[in-house]
Motif scaffolding. Sequence first.
Motif, PDB file in Angstrom:
ATOM      1  N   GLU A  66       0.848  -1.198   0.000  1.00  0.00           N
ATOM      2  CA  GLU A  66       0.000   0.000   0.000  1.00  0.00           C
ATOM      3  C   GLU A  66       0.876   1.238   0.000  1.00  0.00           C
ATOM      4  OE1 GLU A  66      -3.746   0.503   2.582  1.00  0.00           O
ATOM      5  OE2 GLU A  66      -2.298   1.828   3.570  1.00  0.00           O
ATOM      6  N   VAL A  67       0.410   2.274  -0.694  1.00  0.00           N
ATOM      7  CA  VAL A  67       1.061   3.575  -0.656  1.00  0.00           C
ATOM      8  C   VAL A  67       0.022   4.602  -0.234  1.00  0.00           C
ATOM      9  CG1 VAL A  67       0.693   3.868  -3.146  1.00  0.00           C
ATOM     10  CG2 VAL A  67       2.341   5.319  -1.970  1.00  0.00           C
ATOM     11  N   ARG A  68       0.385   5.434   0.744  1.00  0.00           N
ATOM     12  CA  ARG A  68      -0.505   6.472   1.262  1.00  0.00           C
ATOM     13  C   ARG A  68       0.232   7.811   1.230  1.00  0.00           C
ATOM     14  NH1 ARG A  68      -4.583   4.566   5.046  1.00  0.00           N
ATOM     15  NH2 ARG A  68      -4.514   6.653   5.961  1.00  0.00           N
ATOM     16  N   LEU A  69      -0.380   8.791   0.606  1.00  0.00           N
ATOM     17  CA  LEU A  69       0.147  10.154   0.635  1.00  0.00           C
ATOM     18  C   LEU A  69      -0.857  10.972   1.424  1.00  0.00           C
ATOM     19  CD1 LEU A  69       2.448  11.988  -0.304  1.00  0.00           C
ATOM     20  CD2 LEU A  69       1.096  12.504  -2.337  1.00  0.00           C
ATOM     21  N   ASP A  70      -0.405  11.504   2.556  1.00  0.00           N
ATOM     22  CA  ASP A  70      -1.322  12.070   3.543  1.00  0.00           C
ATOM     23  C   ASP A  70      -0.900  13.490   3.897  1.00  0.00           C
ATOM     24  OD1 ASP A  70      -3.227  12.357   5.494  1.00  0.00           O
ATOM     25  OD2 ASP A  70      -2.469  10.785   6.797  1.00  0.00           O
ATOM     26  N   ASN A  71      -1.857  14.419   3.864  1.00  0.00           N
ATOM     27  CA  ASN A  71      -1.616  15.777   4.343  1.00  0.00           C
ATOM     28  C   ASN A  71      -2.085  15.837   5.788  1.00  0.00           C
ATOM     29  OD1 ASN A  71      -1.286  18.474   4.812  1.00  0.00           O
ATOM     30  ND2 ASN A  71      -2.616  19.178   3.167  1.00  0.00           N
ATOM     31  N   GLN A  72      -1.136  15.712   6.714  1.00  0.00           N
ATOM     32  CA  GLN A  72      -1.484  15.626   8.123  1.00  0.00           C
ATOM     33  C   GLN A  72      -1.412  17.005   8.772  1.00  0.00           C
ATOM     34  OE1 GLN A  72       0.221  12.484  10.387  1.00  0.00           O
ATOM     35  NE2 GLN A  72      -0.513  10.934   8.986  1.00  0.00           N
ATOM     36  N   GLN A  73      -2.308  17.865   8.358  1.00  0.00           N
ATOM     37  CA  GLN A  73      -2.365  19.186   8.979  1.00  0.00           C
ATOM     38  C   GLN A  73      -2.837  19.026  10.417  1.00  0.00           C
ATOM     39  OE1 GLN A  73      -5.529  21.845   8.051  1.00  0.00           O
ATOM     40  NE2 GLN A  73      -4.227  23.653   8.030  1.00  0.00           N
ATOM     41  N   SER A  74      -2.177  19.699  11.322  1.00  0.00           N
ATOM     42  CA  SER A  74      -2.530  19.644  12.739  1.00  0.00           C
ATOM     43  C   SER A  74      -1.994  20.890  13.407  1.00  0.00           C
ATOM     44  CB  SER A  74      -1.915  18.401  13.392  1.00  0.00           C
ATOM     45  OG  SER A  74      -0.495  18.516  13.434  1.00  0.00           O
ATOM     46  N   GLU A  75      -2.080  20.897  14.750  1.00  0.00           N
ATOM     47  CA  GLU A  75      -1.560  22.053  15.475  1.00  0.00           C
ATOM     48  C   GLU A  75      -0.047  22.179  15.317  1.00  0.00           C
ATOM     49  OE1 GLU A  75      -1.733  18.551  18.332  1.00  0.00           O
ATOM     50  OE2 GLU A  75      -3.000  19.432  16.776  1.00  0.00           O
ATOM     51  N   ASP A  81      -1.210  23.853   3.718  1.00  0.00           N
ATOM     52  CA  ASP A  81      -2.297  24.002   2.751  1.00  0.00           C
ATOM     53  C   ASP A  81      -3.209  22.782   2.817  1.00  0.00           C
ATOM     54  OD1 ASP A  81      -3.882  24.419   0.478  1.00  0.00           O
ATOM     55  OD2 ASP A  81      -2.240  25.385  -0.589  1.00  0.00           O
ATOM     56  N   THR A  82      -4.523  23.002   2.894  1.00  0.00           N
ATOM     57  CA  THR A  82      -5.460  21.894   3.018  1.00  0.00           C
ATOM     58  C   THR A  82      -6.170  21.544   1.717  1.00  0.00           C
ATOM     59  OG1 THR A  82      -7.217  23.413   3.712  1.00  0.00           O
ATOM     60  CG2 THR A  82      -5.884  22.411   5.452  1.00  0.00           C
ATOM     61  N   ARG A  83      -5.788  22.156   0.610  1.00  0.00           N
ATOM     62  CA  ARG A  83      -6.410  21.809  -0.666  1.00  0.00           C
ATOM     63  C   ARG A  83      -6.038  20.380  -1.062  1.00  0.00           C
ATOM     64  NH1 ARG A  83      -4.371  26.109  -4.722  1.00  0.00           N
ATOM     65  NH2 ARG A  83      -2.528  25.974  -3.373  1.00  0.00           N
ATOM     66  N   PRO A  84      -6.870  19.700  -1.877  1.00  0.00           N
ATOM     67  CA  PRO A  84      -6.600  18.309  -2.263  1.00  0.00           C
ATOM     68  C   PRO A  84      -5.180  18.111  -2.779  1.00  0.00           C
ATOM     69  CG  PRO A  84      -8.777  18.948  -3.004  1.00  0.00           C
ATOM     70  CD  PRO A  84      -8.136  20.192  -2.446  1.00  0.00           C
ATOM     71  N   ILE A  85      -4.593  16.960  -2.420  1.00  0.00           N
ATOM     72  CA  ILE A  85      -3.203  16.674  -2.762  1.00  0.00           C
ATOM     73  C   ILE A  85      -3.033  16.285  -4.229  1.00  0.00           C
ATOM     74  CG2 ILE A  85      -1.249  15.142  -2.289  1.00  0.00           C
ATOM     75  CD1 ILE A  85      -2.375  14.756   0.515  1.00  0.00           C
ATOM     76  N   ALA A  86      -3.822  15.293  -4.658  1.00  0.00           N
ATOM     77  CA  ALA A  86      -3.566  14.625  -5.940  1.00  0.00           C
ATOM     78  C   ALA A  86      -3.434  15.577  -7.131  1.00  0.00           C
ATOM     79  CB  ALA A  86      -4.654  13.582  -6.200  1.00  0.00           C
ATOM     80  N   PRO A  87      -4.338  16.575  -7.312  1.00  0.00           N
ATOM     81  CA  PRO A  87      -4.204  17.444  -8.495  1.00  0.00           C
ATOM     82  C   PRO A  87      -2.983  18.357  -8.452  1.00  0.00           C
ATOM     83  CG  PRO A  87      -6.418  17.562  -7.537  1.00  0.00           C
ATOM     84  CD  PRO A  87      -5.540  16.894  -6.552  1.00  0.00           C
ATOM     85  N   ARG A  88      -2.366  18.498  -7.280  1.00  0.00           N
ATOM     86  CA  ARG A  88      -1.250  19.442  -7.134  1.00  0.00           C
ATOM     87  C   ARG A  88       0.103  18.754  -6.983  1.00  0.00           C
ATOM     88  NH1 ARG A  88      -1.180  22.817  -2.729  1.00  0.00           N
ATOM     89  NH2 ARG A  88      -2.319  21.388  -1.352  1.00  0.00           N
ATOM     90  N   LEU A  89       0.141  17.436  -7.140  1.00  0.00           N
ATOM     91  CA  LEU A  89       1.357  16.687  -6.858  1.00  0.00           C
ATOM     92  C   LEU A  89       2.407  16.900  -7.949  1.00  0.00           C
ATOM     93  CD1 LEU A  89       2.515  14.730  -4.770  1.00  0.00           C
ATOM     94  CD2 LEU A  89       1.605  12.845  -6.138  1.00  0.00           C
ATOM     95  N   LEU A  90       3.624  17.248  -7.500  1.00  0.00           N
ATOM     96  CA  LEU A  90       4.746  17.489  -8.410  1.00  0.00           C
ATOM     97  C   LEU A  90       5.912  16.581  -8.047  1.00  0.00           C
ATOM     98  CD1 LEU A  90       4.819  21.416  -8.313  1.00  0.00           C
ATOM     99  CD2 LEU A  90       3.611  19.965  -9.977  1.00  0.00           C
ATOM    100  N   LEU A  91       6.584  16.053  -9.054  1.00  0.00           N
ATOM    101  CA  LEU A  91       7.838  15.318  -8.867  1.00  0.00           C
ATOM    102  C   LEU A  91       8.945  16.145  -9.495  1.00  0.00           C
ATOM    103  CD1 LEU A  91       9.547  12.854  -8.087  1.00  0.00           C
ATOM    104  CD2 LEU A  91       8.916  11.826 -10.290  1.00  0.00           C
ATOM    105  N   ASP A 107      -9.551  14.676  -0.049  1.00  0.00           N
ATOM    106  CA  ASP A 107      -8.901  15.973   0.119  1.00  0.00           C
ATOM    107  C   ASP A 107      -7.509  15.842   0.724  1.00  0.00           C
ATOM    108  OD1 ASP A 107     -11.056  17.162  -0.970  1.00  0.00           O
ATOM    109  OD2 ASP A 107     -11.845  18.024   0.878  1.00  0.00           O
ATOM    110  N   ARG A 108      -7.408  15.096   1.809  1.00  0.00           N
ATOM    111  CA  ARG A 108      -6.136  15.022   2.532  1.00  0.00           C
ATOM    112  C   ARG A 108      -5.404  13.703   2.357  1.00  0.00           C
ATOM    113  NH1 ARG A 108      -7.040  18.006   8.381  1.00  0.00           N
ATOM    114  NH2 ARG A 108      -7.974  19.923   7.585  1.00  0.00           N
TER     115      ARG A 108
END
Length: 352
Positions: A66-75, A81-91, A107-108
């Motif tokens: 399994e591969v997980r790409l996670d935006n773990q925004q927290s305190e 940035d909390t916008r969806p990850i997939a459309p903005r992903l750059l290599l 989204d995250r």
Amino acid sequence: MMLRVITFSVLLLAALQVAADPLQQDYSDWTVSCDNLNRCQARNINDHNGLVLLISREAGPQGRAEVRLDNQQSEVFPDSDTRPIAPRLLLDGKVLRLNPREWQIADRLTLADNPLVVADFIARIREGSALTLSGEEKIKLRQVVSLKGFKAALLAMDAQQGRVESVTAWTKPGSQPAESVPPAPQAPEAPVFALPQPLTETEIAALTQFAATNIDANDCTLEPSERDIRLTPLSADRALILVNCDMGAYNLFSLAYLANRHAPFKAEELALNAPFKLNGTQTLEPEMINADMDEAKGELTLYAKGRGIGDCGESSRWIYDGKQFVLAEYRSEPHCDGVSQHGWPLLWTTRG
């Protein structure tokens, strides 16, 4: 006839598999954790600002991946940035497209567990330098997945699971068939606890008095009035004594002793011995931190937080088998970087 020989060999190999020594090691900007069943995971560390890539794989020829790409925004990362990850992903600054029919995209969180999709994703990013998100060029707190050490982390996972030079390897693949990969080791049996008779009021009074007058607590920082004494029966003739000793901001340190339930009283300091060496060399010697004893299960739990928010530390469960405490589970997260995995990485487990 050949098929029978191969089948017998595979079954024999499975029977010979015993619990592996766990692995937890850093490789530049990546860390790898593998438990005693050779289930492995790797994730990025260091200045990610909440953008976390987690790669996991189970042991065996057909081990689930399994591969997980996670935006773990927290305190910990309040400006991420909390916008969806997939459309903005750059290599390395170029758009890295993910097929929505092959990925679960939220989204995250962006996730894939099809082995072919996972292998393809790894091959696409393996030679890169970093994953980033578009639209963050002017943001001070940019999120990044550094790929420095990524290949070394994958190689460590492959080596731990016996995949190197096989067609299943993520790095250094070869011509060896998938069937050449060893099966997952067997988890050891959890010890069985025989519930003893509860301590009588007479035993409690005598053991409390014995602990107060005979256990050396001179090095403890807690005042004598704060040194609570906790007693737990372990067998017909043995009991556990826990004495509060030091109190930090979020960790309570205790003294632990095995004692006779009846006079003449004797007590010996509790020594916990793990049945493995971490990374093949490191002996596990857990301290009595936040110790909790479940009298009905004969289970001693330790939980040491690396800092107040609990994103790092180590925990373990030990079960009394009639003679000693035996390790049932061990978890460890050495990186205090705000990442939540719904539990620290598992490094040792048992069955039953």
